[in-house]
Design a protein around this motif. Structure first.
Motif, PDB file in Angstrom:
ATOM      1  N   ALA A 200      14.478 -19.748   3.567  1.00 50.17           N
ATOM      2  CA  ALA A 200      14.819 -20.292   2.372  1.00 50.17           C
ATOM      3  C   ALA A 200      15.002 -21.905   2.822  1.00 50.17           C
ATOM      4  O   ALA A 200      13.834 -22.255   2.241  1.00 50.17           O
ATOM      5  N   SER A 203      10.735 -22.466   4.513  1.00 53.46           N
ATOM      6  CA  SER A 203      10.689 -22.068   3.164  1.00 53.46           C
ATOM      7  C   SER A 203       9.612 -20.273   3.603  1.00 53.46           C
ATOM      8  O   SER A 203       7.988 -20.495   4.004  1.00 53.46           O
ATOM      9  N   GLU A 205      10.373 -16.503   4.491  1.00 55.14           N
ATOM     10  CA  GLU A 205      10.026 -15.122   3.659  1.00 55.14           C
ATOM     11  C   GLU A 205      11.759 -14.666   3.781  1.00 55.14           C
ATOM     12  O   GLU A 205      10.994 -14.033   5.307  1.00 55.14           O
TER      13      GLU A 205
END
Lengths: 392, 291
Positions: A200, A203, A205
């Protein structure tokens, strides 16, 4: 009415007497597990279950070190008696074990207890009596949960180490799709959460996850699922044997470009030494360095010699390294605590420790966070040996 | 992912569960007791083979080392029955169950003391090598597992159907007293069944070790094999193998298709379902004893 008053008076007297006696007892009592000639130290460990690869050699190496110390007269005239209870990685047995150690053996401190849920369960008994828990064999952040006063985590947490390692993988190995395979216990969830949080923050997944039992032996379906989900980097929180089987299975089903990342629970010599190069390229983040690459350093060489002579083993494994390192830290704290050994003097001594640990290859510097060593070493298996590729 | 890929891995694992389950059933049929140390005999067989075969130990060629380990485990299991288990002859079944659970602990302890607790790998000549059938990758170790299981079960079938000793064992398992009256040395047969069971377990251990690593806790796999034996019907040898295959195949399928967290209970859910629908197992052989 008169009878009632008399009964109330009698009860009040009995209660007051009990409280007074107990208080007097506590005030006058010597520290549990400490006499003029002996200190009793306990350990809840896995000597027969899926993490015995860590627990059995760790307690053996600690015992050998204590034997040396005892043979030289002990610390401040006190020998160390090390009592180990085997829980086989089962929490109910760990609870039985800690009750026995605290209430029957009257241990002064716990050392090297293995397992995240097992230590957490033991805290319910240890916290009440203020018994120190030193260098547990788990990297869970809960090892220094409140009340922190008597708790000392050995190394950086699984969470921090795995986050650092995944960060390294993203920056240096092109990782983009992060996944996790884990035992759904407090141990595994730490590593799963580290993978999710690091993905996270960058950024990326977090693609998929699978959960497993500690003694699982088949990972074909789970790996198929992760491959199908498009994972390229998988954080694993499995037993040592489980990690070997999972990595071998991935290669067997033709998934050769999958990158596996482990925590200190997977940073084990046995994983590096699997024949046929099956585990080559596996990464792990841990709070210490592998011994093989430092075997010629004088302190390490001296210990390797004494350990192999005493046990008949060819080379001390990771569990032995952790056991020996923790035992030395414990002994140094006993030395620093002086002759008047109490729980509080021991805590103050632990907090004062600051030295280079030549066995673990890290810096011991215990601060108020009660983490004995905060460094993270990111290692990779190259030619059957762990090689440090990054630090934090 | 090709479901056939899952199937290959599942069948290979299922063969291992099936062989351990065969050991359970052999002993149960012969003595009406369950040997809960069967998984630990498997673990011990794997370690003994490793000792014969691995370079750092005796460094024998693989096949002779494998056969020698089978024989050693056969003798060990024979003596186990002869020296310990036979003392409980005529005692309630639970006494043997408790004894074998204790034996399991002892064997794990002994293995840990001799070989240590670190996972160790058997130096299997075909480790890490594979071949393709279309898009499916088949490890040589998996092919080896399936082939050896097929050969071993065929040999066991021939042994029980065609040899004097095999028929005597069958007779003993159906009715010990009648077999005894017919002149069959029931006690010796019992020891031989244990020997056979130990040899089967050692083969399962080698097959397991060829696929990954072993440590003293490997024997806990016996619980899954027990479920396989229950699914197959505890008295049936083909049932044990089928039960093993069912569990072996269900595991990867459940891991792949079921939500994470539910797959682990799949083998036991199947066992429960079988017990509800066919309480005596899929291949049950139910006999009524008339007194």
């Amino acid at each position: 009415m008169t009878k009632t008053k008399t009964l109330v008076k009698a009860l009040a007297f009995a209660t007051a007497s009990t409280v007074a006696t107990t208080a007097a007892g506590i005030a006058g009592a010597a520290t549990q597990g400490v006499s003029d000639t002996e200190v009793v130290v306990g350990s809840l460990n896995d000597l027969s279950g899926p993490f015995a690869a860590f627990g059995a050699p760790a307690t053996k190496a600690a015992q050998l070190y204590f034997d040396e110390i005892n043979a030289a007269g002990g610390i401040h005239g006190r020998t160390i008696r090390f009592v180990v209870e085997d829980h086989g990685y089962q929490v109910p047995k760990a609870v039985q074990g800690v009750n026995k150690l605290v209430n029957r053996d009257k241990v002064f401190s716990m050392l090297l207890s293995l397992g995240t849920p097992h230590n957490i369960a033991a805290f319910k008994v240890l916290d009440k009596k203020g018994i120190p828990n030193v260098n547990p064999l788990t990297g869970a952040r809960q090892m220094v949960q409140d009340p922190i006063k008597y708790k000392f985590a050995g190394t950086a947490s699984y969470y921090d180490a795995v986050r650092a390692t995944i960060g390294y993988m993203v920056e240096n190995e092109g990782s983009k799709n992060i996944c996790a395979m884990y035992i759904p216990s407090d141990f595994g969830k730490e590593i799963q959460l580290a993978a999710i949080d690091e993905a996270a923050e960058r950024s990326l997944e977090f693609k998929a996850e699978t959960t497993h039992k500690p003694d699982e032996s088949d990972y074909v379906g789970a790996l198929g699922k992760l491959k199908e989900a498009g994972c390229d980097t998988i954080a694993i929180a499995l037993s040592v044997r489980g990690a070997i089987t999972a990595i071998a299975t991935a290669k067997k089903i033709g998934w050769t470009d999958a990158k596996f990342v482990g925590s200190s629970a997977s940073f084990h010599t046995a994983i590096a030494k699997v024949p046929g190069g099956v585990t080559e390229g596996f990464f792990a983040g841990a709070g210490w360095q592998d011994l093989a690459s430092r075997a010629t350093e004088p302190e390490a060489a001296a210990w390797i010699k004494s350990y192999t002579e005493a046990t008949g083993e060819k080379f001390p494994g990771t569990g032995a390294l952790l056991g020996r390192s923790a035992a030395e830290i414990f002994v140094k704290a006993l030395e620093a605590a002086g002759t008047d050994l109490t729980n509080d003097s021991f805590v103050a001594a632990m907090e004062s420790l600051d030295f280079e640990d030549k066995i673990a290859g890290n810096r011991v510097s215990v601060g108020e966070d009660h983490i004995v060593s905060n460094e993270v070493f990111i290692s990779k298996i190259v030619d059957g040996n762990w090689q440090v590729v990054g630090t934090r | 992912m090709d479901p056939f890929q899952l199937l290959v891995g599942g069948i290979a694992n299922g063969c291992i569960y099936g062989l351990v389950a065969l050991g359970f059933v052999l002993i149960y049929k012969a003595t009406e007791a369950v040997n809960f140390a069967q998984g630990d005999l498997m673990m011990l067989g794997a370690f003994v083979t490793m000792t014969f075969v691995n370079q750092e130990w005796w460094d024998f060629p693989f096949i002779p080392g494998f056969i020698l380990a089978m024989l050693v485990m056969g003798v060990f299991s024979y003596l186990l029955e002869f020296v310990i288990i036979r003392r409980l002859f005529g005692q309630p079944q639970f006494a043997v169950v408790i004894l074998t659970i204790a034996l399991g602990f002892i064997l794990r302890f002994i293995a840990g003391a001799i070989w240590g607790h670190d996972p160790q790998s058997l130096e299997f000549p075909l480790a890490g090598e594979s071949f393709h059938i279309g898009s499916i990758v088949v490890g040589y170790d998996e092919a080896f597992v399936i082939l050896v299981t097929a050969v071993l079960t065929s040999l066991l079938y021939l042994f029980f159907a065609r040899t004097r000793l095999g028929i005597a064992m069958q007779a003993s398992s159906q009715n010990q007293l009648a077999a005894y009256y017919m002149g069959i040395p029931v006690k010796r047969i019992s020891s031989l069944i244990w020997a056979l069971s130990g040899m089967t377990a050692s083969v399962a251990g080698v097959l397991f070790a060829a696929k990954g690593a072993i440590d003293p806790s490997t024997g806990l796999l016996g619980i899954k094999a027990f479920a396989a034996a229950v699914i197959g019907g505890f008295g049936s040898l083909p049932g044990a193998l089928a039960g093993g295959l069912i569990i072996g195949i269900i595991e990867p399928m459940a891991q792949f298709f079921a939500p994470s967290g539910y797959s682990q209970i799949a083998p036991y859910a199947v066992m429960l379902l079988v017990l509800i629908l066919r309480p005596n197992g899929l291949f049950s052989q139910v006999f009524q004893k008339k007194v």
